[in-house]
Motif scaffolding. Structure first.
Motif, short mmCIF file in Angstrom:
data_model
loop_
_atom_site.label_atom_id
_atom_site.label_comp_id
_atom_site.label_asym_id
_atom_site.label_seq_id
_atom_site.Cartn_x
_atom_site.Cartn_y
_atom_site.Cartn_z
N GLN A 141 40.65 -119.59 121.69
CA GLN A 141 40.58 -121.04 121.52
C GLN A 141 42.00 -121.56 121.31
O GLN A 141 42.44 -121.79 120.20
CB GLN A 141 39.69 -121.45 120.34
N PRO A 142 42.74 -121.73 122.40
CA PRO A 142 44.09 -122.30 122.27
C PRO A 142 44.04 -123.82 122.29
O PRO A 142 43.07 -124.43 122.73
CB PRO A 142 44.79 -121.77 123.52
N ILE A 143 45.10 -124.45 121.80
CA ILE A 143 45.22 -125.90 121.94
C ILE A 143 45.53 -126.20 123.41
O ILE A 143 45.95 -125.30 124.16
CB ILE A 143 46.31 -126.47 121.01
N PRO A 144 45.35 -127.44 123.88
CA PRO A 144 45.54 -127.75 125.31
C PRO A 144 46.92 -127.40 125.85
O PRO A 144 47.06 -127.06 127.03
CB PRO A 144 45.27 -129.26 125.37
N THR A 145 47.95 -127.49 125.02
CA THR A 145 49.30 -127.23 125.53
C THR A 145 49.68 -125.76 125.47
O THR A 145 50.77 -125.39 125.89
CB THR A 145 50.32 -128.04 124.71
N GLU A 146 48.81 -124.89 124.96
CA GLU A 146 49.08 -123.45 124.87
C GLU A 146 48.30 -122.73 125.95
O GLU A 146 47.11 -123.00 126.15
CB GLU A 146 48.71 -122.91 123.48
N ASP A 147 48.94 -121.80 126.64
CA ASP A 147 48.31 -121.05 127.73
C ASP A 147 47.95 -119.65 127.25
O ASP A 147 48.80 -118.76 127.13
CB ASP A 147 49.27 -120.97 128.92
N ALA A 148 46.67 -119.42 126.96
CA ALA A 148 46.22 -118.12 126.45
C ALA A 148 46.28 -117.02 127.51
O ALA A 148 46.19 -115.84 127.17
CB ALA A 148 44.80 -118.23 125.90
N THR A 149 46.43 -117.39 128.79
CA THR A 149 46.56 -116.34 129.81
C THR A 149 47.89 -115.60 129.66
O THR A 149 48.09 -114.55 130.28
CB THR A 149 46.46 -116.92 131.23
N LYS A 150 48.80 -116.11 128.86
CA LYS A 150 50.08 -115.46 128.62
C LYS A 150 50.09 -114.66 127.33
O LYS A 150 51.10 -114.05 126.97
CB LYS A 150 51.20 -116.50 128.60
N TRP A 151 48.98 -114.67 126.61
CA TRP A 151 48.90 -113.87 125.39
C TRP A 151 48.71 -112.41 125.76
O TRP A 151 48.09 -112.07 126.78
CB TRP A 151 47.73 -114.34 124.53
N ARG A 152 49.19 -111.53 124.88
CA ARG A 152 49.15 -110.09 125.14
C ARG A 152 48.62 -109.35 123.91
O ARG A 152 48.78 -109.80 122.77
CB ARG A 152 50.54 -109.54 125.47
N ILE A 153 48.00 -108.20 124.16
CA ILE A 153 47.60 -107.26 123.10
C ILE A 153 48.15 -105.90 123.48
O ILE A 153 48.13 -105.50 124.65
CB ILE A 153 46.07 -107.19 122.95
N GLY A 154 48.63 -105.17 122.48
CA GLY A 154 49.16 -103.84 122.73
C GLY A 154 48.56 -102.80 121.81
O GLY A 154 48.30 -103.06 120.64
N GLN A 155 48.32 -101.62 122.36
CA GLN A 155 47.93 -100.44 121.57
C GLN A 155 49.02 -99.40 121.77
O GLN A 155 49.36 -99.03 122.89
CB GLN A 155 46.58 -99.89 122.02
N HIS A 156 49.56 -98.91 120.66
CA HIS A 156 50.71 -98.01 120.70
C HIS A 156 50.39 -96.76 119.87
O HIS A 156 50.31 -96.83 118.64
CB HIS A 156 51.95 -98.72 120.14
N PHE A 157 50.21 -95.63 120.53
CA PHE A 157 49.82 -94.38 119.87
C PHE A 157 51.05 -93.50 119.61
O PHE A 157 52.00 -93.47 120.39
CB PHE A 157 48.83 -93.61 120.74
N ARG A 158 51.02 -92.77 118.51
CA ARG A 158 52.05 -91.80 118.17
C ARG A 158 51.39 -90.69 117.35
O ARG A 158 50.25 -90.84 116.90
CB ARG A 158 53.18 -92.46 117.38
N TYR A 159 52.10 -89.59 117.17
CA TYR A 159 51.53 -88.49 116.39
C TYR A 159 52.60 -87.86 115.52
O TYR A 159 53.81 -87.98 115.78
CB TYR A 159 50.91 -87.43 117.31
N THR A 160 52.14 -87.19 114.47
CA THR A 160 53.01 -86.39 113.61
C THR A 160 52.35 -85.04 113.40
O THR A 160 51.14 -84.87 113.59
CB THR A 160 53.25 -87.06 112.25
N ILE A 161 53.15 -84.06 112.99
CA ILE A 161 52.65 -82.72 112.65
C ILE A 161 52.95 -82.46 111.18
O ILE A 161 54.09 -82.66 110.73
CB ILE A 161 53.30 -81.63 113.52
N ASN A 162 51.95 -82.02 110.44
CA ASN A 162 52.14 -81.62 109.05
C ASN A 162 52.51 -80.13 109.05
O ASN A 162 51.64 -79.27 109.11
CB ASN A 162 50.86 -81.86 108.24
N VAL A 163 53.80 -79.86 109.01
CA VAL A 163 54.28 -78.48 109.13
C VAL A 163 53.80 -77.62 107.97
O VAL A 163 53.45 -76.45 108.15
CB VAL A 163 55.82 -78.47 109.22
N SER A 164 53.73 -78.19 106.77
CA SER A 164 53.34 -77.40 105.60
C SER A 164 51.89 -76.94 105.67
O SER A 164 51.53 -75.95 105.03
CB SER A 164 53.56 -78.22 104.32
N SER A 165 51.05 -77.65 106.45
CA SER A 165 49.64 -77.26 106.60
C SER A 165 49.38 -76.52 107.90
O SER A 165 48.22 -76.24 108.23
CB SER A 165 48.74 -78.49 106.52
#
Length: 428
Positions: free
Chosen positions: A169-193
């Protein structure tokens, strides 16, 4: 199950209504048609709608499905892909069950169904607003889904991630087709375990930052993490365990917005890869370590009813059990038990328990009865632990053996390794 099956079922799954809002700098919520001054780049920012007072959301309560909005604005990213053929239950069931466990599913860890299946369904409601707090540009709702699949027999874990049920629900002067969503995955290793030299191979694509229209047309994507092995080394004491955590950060943006800061560490998944050998059932595999594992036995099951009654008394009526002492309590219900795989220590627990049975009932040889012990000899909480928080009872021999078989099945079906925790539940 194959990842192809998981994808096809996920794509078919029914989307559910989400709640996440994006406020952008423009007009005040009370006057959503007022044209804002957005000349300064970064003057706006996405924030969680729940962080705003109700009066600032007034007028921003009419969500429009993104496909409908995009068609009215001439966007070419409006087609929603779907599966061509129907497939049966497993992954679709996980998705449906996840939706029915809404409170757990929206947590950072999601709903962890078992050692091999997990699911996060997290609704978002974001608002894009002026960082000076004077104007709002619109609101964005969507659901984030992440289905997780670990494998008994493979050092691999798959995540099927998606952004679905997008509404704006954008206001009339805002273009929601230019909005973006990102998913950013990363990992770590627990060396002690982990065991020596732990390694994880991450997927080639770990991030997806797309316009809303691209998510709307292609909601799902898949990430596969694996851990290489060096062959069977378990006889040398190396189970090649790798304790790893997969994390996902969520972003939301528009051309004039500063970064959204509310999506850091949006999703956590703790996994363990191992090559433990025959003690684990299948020689290698991967599990979600935060899953609650339970050995469930019923007092109405004629095969193990005496074992079940003994455990129930130990957990809930310890005054009826031996050895007897004031204030006795026995772990397994609220306090977990932990598997013991050292055969010498298991045998020591059994000898101690048999000695206790003989103290109470004398010589029972030839009666067909056996000394049942709880906590089990194959746990660190067994009778030799030294705290006397255990119970012994003479029960029917076949019942005792069948109870042991059920315990062994639980160990192998859940890849319970040495030191792994589990609980015990006795039903009526």
């Amino acid at each position: 199950m194959t990842i192809r099956t998981a994808l096809s079922r996920l794509i078919r799954g029914t989307t559910t209504v989400a709640a996440l809002t994006i406020l952008t700098a423009a007009t005040t919520a009370a006057h959503p048609t007022t044209e804002p001054d957005v000349a300064l780049s970064g003057a706006t920012q996405f924030v969680n709608a729940a962080s705003l007072p109700a009066e600032q959301l007034r007028g921003l309560d009419h969500p429009i499905p993104y496909g409908v909005y995009a068609r009215s604005h001439g966007s070419k990213h409006v087609v929603r892909h779907s599966a061509a053929t129907a497939t049966p239950s497993d992954d679709q069931d996980l998705r449906q069950q996840c939706a029915s466990h809404a409170a757990q599913a929206k947590a950072v860890t999601g709903w962890i169904k078992s050692r091999f299946e997990s699911c996060q369904k997290r609704p978002y409601d974001l608002v894009l607003r002026d960082t000076r707090g004077t104007t709002t540009l619109g609101r964005l709702w969507f659901d984030q889904w992440i289905l997780g699949f670990a494998y008994d027999g493979n050092r691999r874990v798959d995540y099927i991630a998606s952004i679905e049920n997008i509404r704006v629900q954008p206001i009339p002067t805002e273009d929601a087709t230019k909005w973006r969503i990102g998913q950013h995955f990363r990992y770590t290793i627990n060396v002690s375990s982990s065991d020596p030299d732990p390694k994880v191979i991450e997927p080639g694509t770990k991030e997806r930052d797309e316009l809303l229209g691209v998510w709307n047309s292609t909601p799902q994507w898949t990430l596969t993490y694996t851990s290489p092995d060096r062959g069977p080394l378990y006889d040398q004491g190396n189970q090649q365990r790798v304790a790893s955590t997969v994390v996902m950060d969520l972003t939301a943006s528009s051309p004039n917005a500063a970064p959204f800061t509310g999506g850091t560490d949006n999703f956590h998944s703790n996994v363990r890869y191992d090559y433990a050998g025959k003690i684990a059932g299948k020689y290698k595999g991967t599990v979600f370590t935060e899953a609650r594992v339970e050995l469930v036995m019923s007092q109405k099951d004629p095969a193990v009813n005496e074992s079940a009654l003994h455990i129930y008394d130990a957990l809930h009526r310890p005054e009826r059990t031996f050895p007897s002492w004031p204030g006795k309590s026995v772990p397994g219900a609220k306090e977990p038990l932990h598997r013991q795989v050292d055969q010498g220590k298991i045998d020591k627990n059994r000898r101690k328990s048999i000695s206790e049975c003989r103290k109470v009932w004398g010589d029972y040889a030839g009666t067909g009865l056996q000394c049942d012990e709880y906590p089990f000899a194959s746990t660190y909480e067994g009778s030799t632990k030294g705290d006397n928080r255990f119970s012994v009872r003479l029960i029917d021999g076949p019942d005792n053996r069948k109870g042991g078989e059920r315990l062994d099945q639980m160990y192998t079906l859940n890849r319970i390794l040495d030191g792994d925790a589990f609980h015990v539940k006795i039903t009526d």
